[in-house]
Design a protein around this motif. Structure first.
Motif, PDB file in Angstrom:
ATOM      1  N   TYR A 122       0.817  -1.216   0.000  1.00  0.00           N
ATOM      2  CA  TYR A 122       0.000   0.000   0.000  1.00  0.00           C
ATOM      3  C   TYR A 122       0.851   1.267   0.000  1.00  0.00           C
ATOM      4  N   ALA A 123       0.377   2.272  -0.724  1.00  0.00           N
ATOM      5  CA  ALA A 123       0.869   3.639  -0.594  1.00  0.00           C
ATOM      6  C   ALA A 123      -0.370   4.504  -0.433  1.00  0.00           C
ATOM      7  N   GLU A 124      -0.644   4.928   0.797  1.00  0.00           N
ATOM      8  CA  GLU A 124      -1.853   5.712   1.077  1.00  0.00           C
ATOM      9  C   GLU A 124      -1.490   7.137   1.473  1.00  0.00           C
ATOM     10  N   GLY A 125      -2.436   8.038   1.282  1.00  0.00           N
ATOM     11  CA  GLY A 125      -2.216   9.441   1.607  1.00  0.00           C
ATOM     12  C   GLY A 125      -1.471  10.188   0.525  1.00  0.00           C
ATOM     13  N   MET A 126      -1.530   9.678  -0.707  1.00  0.00           N
ATOM     14  CA  MET A 126      -0.779  10.295  -1.791  1.00  0.00           C
ATOM     15  C   MET A 126      -1.336  11.654  -2.201  1.00  0.00           C
ATOM     16  N   GLY A 127      -2.521  11.987  -1.739  1.00  0.00           N
ATOM     17  CA  GLY A 127      -3.090  13.290  -2.037  1.00  0.00           C
ATOM     18  C   GLY A 127      -3.023  14.245  -0.860  1.00  0.00           C
ATOM     19  N   MET A 128      -2.244  13.881   0.155  1.00  0.00           N
ATOM     20  CA  MET A 128      -2.227  14.634   1.411  1.00  0.00           C
ATOM     21  C   MET A 128      -1.016  15.549   1.591  1.00  0.00           C
ATOM     22  N   GLY A 129      -0.314  15.819   0.502  1.00  0.00           N
ATOM     23  CA  GLY A 129       0.819  16.731   0.601  1.00  0.00           C
ATOM     24  C   GLY A 129       2.159  16.018   0.554  1.00  0.00           C
ATOM     25  N   PRO A 130       3.245  16.781   0.322  1.00  0.00           N
ATOM     26  CA  PRO A 130       4.580  16.206   0.123  1.00  0.00           C
ATOM     27  C   PRO A 130       5.064  15.308   1.268  1.00  0.00           C
ATOM     28  N   GLU A 131       4.821  15.724   2.504  1.00  0.00           N
ATOM     29  CA  GLU A 131       5.295  14.919   3.631  1.00  0.00           C
ATOM     30  C   GLU A 131       4.589  13.568   3.674  1.00  0.00           C
ATOM     31  N   ALA A 132       3.295  13.579   3.436  1.00  0.00           N
ATOM     32  CA  ALA A 132       2.530  12.331   3.433  1.00  0.00           C
ATOM     33  C   ALA A 132       2.976  11.432   2.290  1.00  0.00           C
ATOM     34  N   VAL A 133       3.244  12.023   1.131  1.00  0.00           N
ATOM     35  CA  VAL A 133       3.700  11.259  -0.025  1.00  0.00           C
ATOM     36  C   VAL A 133       5.041  10.594   0.278  1.00  0.00           C
ATOM     37  N   ALA A 134       5.969  11.367   0.822  1.00  0.00           N
ATOM     38  CA  ALA A 134       7.293  10.816   1.137  1.00  0.00           C
ATOM     39  C   ALA A 134       7.184   9.678   2.149  1.00  0.00           C
ATOM     40  N   LYS A 135       6.340   9.856   3.152  1.00  0.00           N
ATOM     41  CA  LYS A 135       6.153   8.813   4.163  1.00  0.00           C
ATOM     42  C   LYS A 135       5.532   7.566   3.546  1.00  0.00           C
TER      43      LYS A 135
END
Length: 199
Positions: A172-185
């Motif tokens: 899973y890669a979730e939170g991809m629409g939640m901003g750069p920090e969320a994407v990196a995490k």
């Protein structure tokens, strides 16, 4: 090893599900010298949807099909042959509007054929696509895992099992629409999960 990669994102570039699917395939190749990879991009080469003409072609006996009907069935036959020949199947599956993409649904419709990839037995359906290892890379803009909004995962599990594919790993890669920090995490966690799954 024969590896079949299915990319179902509508994006030609920048797709996280495709990036993860690529990473899984790369790990499989590294662990299996001489592995052969077949990639099918369902956005670049969309499969036709299951419409009335396709149904008529499928339900017409092979020796009675018109040239157009035979050509339409042959498109599905090619996808089924790829699945049957694969030892490992890697699916990039982004969530669109709480479900799988229309591209992936068209692929599912094409490979589900009674008497070929499943059959009906005395106790119900029996999957005929067995002995496959399946990896599904799921990318989502929000957070849905283990929640009521995750209708995608049950669909994927049910369909794959229906065809006989029960050895399935999800990344899973979730939170991809939640901003750069969320994407990196999300990307870091997904990459770590791939390394853990493919040791």
């Amino acid at each position: 090893m024969n590896i079949l990669q299915i990319n179902s994102s509508a994006r030609s570039t920048g797709s996280e599900s495709t990036r993860l699917a690529d990473a899984i395939v790369a790990k499989l190749q590294a662990a299996n010298a001489g592995a052969v990879v077949t990639r099918r991009d369902l956005a670049a080469n969309p499969h036709p949807v299951l419409d009335e003409a396709a149904l008529q072609a499928l339900f017409t006996p092979a020796d009675q099909r018109s040239a157009e009907q035979a050509a339409r069935v042959a498109l599905d036959d090619a996808l089924i042959a790829q699945v049957q020949a694969a030892d490992a199947i890697v699916i990039g599956a982004p969530m669109y509007n709480f479900g799988i993409t229309v591209q992936l649904k068209a692929w599912f419709d094409a490979i589900a054929r009674a008497g070929v990839t499943f059959k009906y037995g005395a106790t119900g359906p029996v999957g005929l696509v067995t002995g496959k290892k399946v990896y599904v890379a799921i990318a989502r803009g929000g957070f849905h895992r283990d929640g009521p909004s995750d209708t995608q995962l049950p669909h994927l599990k049910m369909f794959l099992a229906f065809l006989g594919m029960t050895d399935v790993q999800f990344v899973y890669a979730e939170g991809m629409g939640m901003g750069p920090e969320a994407v990196a995490k999300a990307q870091a966690q997904a990459d770590a999960d791939i390394n853990a799954v493919l040791v």
